[in-house]
Scaffold this active site. Structure first.
Site, PDB file in Angstrom:
ATOM      1  CG  ASN A  11      -6.865  -6.655   3.640  1.00 35.72           C
ATOM      2  OD1 ASN A  11      -7.949  -7.185   3.872  1.00 35.72           O
ATOM      3  ND2 ASN A  11      -6.001  -6.358   4.587  1.00 35.72           N
ATOM      4  CE  LYS A  13      -6.497  -2.944   5.755  1.00 36.42           C
ATOM      5  NZ  LYS A  13      -5.660  -1.974   6.443  1.00 36.42           N
ATOM      6  CG  HIS A  97      -3.049  -7.013   8.120  1.00 36.71           C
ATOM      7  ND1 HIS A  97      -3.187  -5.923   8.942  1.00 36.71           N
ATOM      8  CD2 HIS A  97      -3.086  -6.537   6.854  1.00 36.71           C
ATOM      9  CE1 HIS A  97      -3.313  -4.829   8.198  1.00 36.71           C
ATOM     10  NE2 HIS A  97      -3.248  -5.171   6.928  1.00 36.71           N
ATOM     11  CD  GLU A  99      -5.562  -3.257   9.792  1.00 36.16           C
ATOM     12  OE1 GLU A  99      -6.380  -4.074   9.310  1.00 36.16           O
ATOM     13  OE2 GLU A  99      -5.238  -2.202   9.224  1.00 36.16           O
ATOM     14  CD  GLU A 167       0.110  -4.589   4.419  1.00 31.41           C
ATOM     15  OE1 GLU A 167      -0.483  -4.343   3.371  1.00 31.41           O
ATOM     16  OE2 GLU A 167      -0.475  -4.847   5.478  1.00 31.41           O
ATOM     17  N   GLY A 173      -3.252   3.021   6.109  1.00 30.26           N
ATOM     18  CA  GLY A 173      -4.434   3.862   6.286  1.00 30.26           C
ATOM     19  C   GLY A 173      -4.134   5.294   6.674  1.00 30.26           C
ATOM     20  CB  SER A 210      -0.871   4.904   2.238  1.00 32.14           C
ATOM     21  OG  SER A 210      -1.430   5.070   3.527  1.00 32.14           O
TER      22      SER A 210
HETATM   23  O1  LIG Z   1      -3.694  -4.620   4.361  1.00 28.09           O
HETATM   24  C1  LIG Z   1      -3.345  -3.630   3.823  1.00 28.09           C
HETATM   25  C2  LIG Z   1      -3.429  -3.544   2.415  1.00 28.09           C
HETATM   26  O2  LIG Z   1      -4.106  -4.634   1.982  1.00 28.09           O
HETATM   27  C3  LIG Z   1      -2.764  -2.537   4.558  1.00 28.09           C
HETATM   28  O3  LIG Z   1      -3.269  -2.551   5.837  1.00 28.09           O
HETATM   29  C4  LIG Z   1      -2.800  -1.217   3.889  1.00 28.09           C
HETATM   30  O4  LIG Z   1      -4.043  -0.584   3.938  1.00 28.09           O
HETATM   31  P1  LIG Z   1      -4.235   0.821   3.196  1.00 28.09           P
HETATM   32  O5  LIG Z   1      -3.268   1.755   3.823  1.00 28.09           O
HETATM   33  O6  LIG Z   1      -5.674   1.184   3.427  1.00 28.09           O
HETATM   34  O7  LIG Z   1      -3.918   0.577   1.754  1.00 28.09           O
END
Ligand SMILES: O=C(CO)[C@H](O)COP(=O)(O)O
Length: 247
Positions: A11, A13, A97, A99, A167, A173, A210
């Site tokens: 993803n 983002k 998601h 977010e 998630e 993140g 993460s």
């Molecule tokens: O959407 C995500 C993974 O696709 C999720 O928000 C995790 O993000 P990450 O922590 O930067 O892997």
């Protein structure tokens, strides 16, 4: 149940310009030389989907969007419909998601409506669920997440191709991940909810939050973890490919 074919989805983002598709091409080229049994996808900014579909044509990388509107068309300035994503070359779409749930106030009902829209357009939805740290600390993680599963997954998903991504909001993140025991407990609870609600015994349940090349093998070996939804580590082909190899 351990699933041998995993679904590894990146993803991006709100990251990436046309030049960044070189990373996607590197994923495509590596997988062409060293094929994997796993499904590999990249959910890109809407602006890149059409170009990615063209540049990755003939490869095994599936392309997805990161959100869609619940309506097929109309006066919704700035929004992108599921049909538009499909038309641009996507086959997957992330919905719900955290977010979007937190930043745009999306409810379970909103997410369910987007799932319906994705199905109508012929896209495979990846439906995200996850608890906040406050909810986990209050001992409510399983209750919160299974309620999201029940509220975000409409009956029309019965018998259809879709995935769920667990998630934990506090792992996104942050570099923090749940223990394998916490992942196993939650994935088992999600499976039970999927079986009870939709008879979905094999729908992949991805873990996200993460995921990186160092922790991927351990996370992906947990029972009922059917793949990974990868954020930051999907932006660089080498890191993303290392996660695919870890699967
Ligand atoms: O959407 C995500 C993974 O696709 C999720 O928000 C995790 O993000 P990450 O922590 O930067 O892997």
């Amino acid at each position: 149940m351990k699933q041998s074919v995993k679904m590894i989805v990146g993803n991006w983002k709100m990251n990436g310009l046309a030049a960044s598709l070189g990373e996607a091409e590197a994923v495509r080229d590596t997988l062409a030389g060293q094929p994997t049994a796993h499904r590999v996808g990249l959910c890109l900014p809407a602006t890149l989907i059409a170009q990615a579909a063209w540049r990755l044509k003939g490869g095994s990388v599936e392309i997805g969007g990161q959100d869609c509107h619940a309506e097929a068309s109309g006066a919704f300035t700035g929004s992108v419909s599921a049909g538009m994503l499909k038309d641009a070359g996507a086959s997957l779409v992330i919905v719900g998601h955290s977010e979007r749930r937190a930043g745009f106030g999306e409810s379970d009902a909103d997410v369910a409506a987007k799932v319906e829209a994705a199905l109508r357009a012929g896209l495979e939805p990846i439906v995200c669920v996850g608890e906040t740290l406050e909810q986990r600390d209050a001992g409510r993680a399983v209750e919160v997440v299974t309620a999201q599963v029940a509220g975000s997954l409409p009956e029309s998903l019965r018998g259809r191709d879709f995935a769920v991504a667990y998630e934990p909001v506090w792992a996104i993140g942050t570099g923090r991940t749940p223990t394998v025991e916490q992942v196993a407990e939650m994935h088992a609870a999600i499976r039970a909810a999927l079986v009870e609600g939709l008879g979905a015994t094999t729908t992949p349940i991805l873990y996200g939050g993460s995921v990186n090349p160092r922790n991927a093998a351990e996370l992906l070996s947990v029972a009922e973890v059917g793949g990974a939804l990868v954020g930051g580590a999907s932006l660089k082909a080498d890191d993303f490919l290392a996660i695919v190899r870890a699967a």
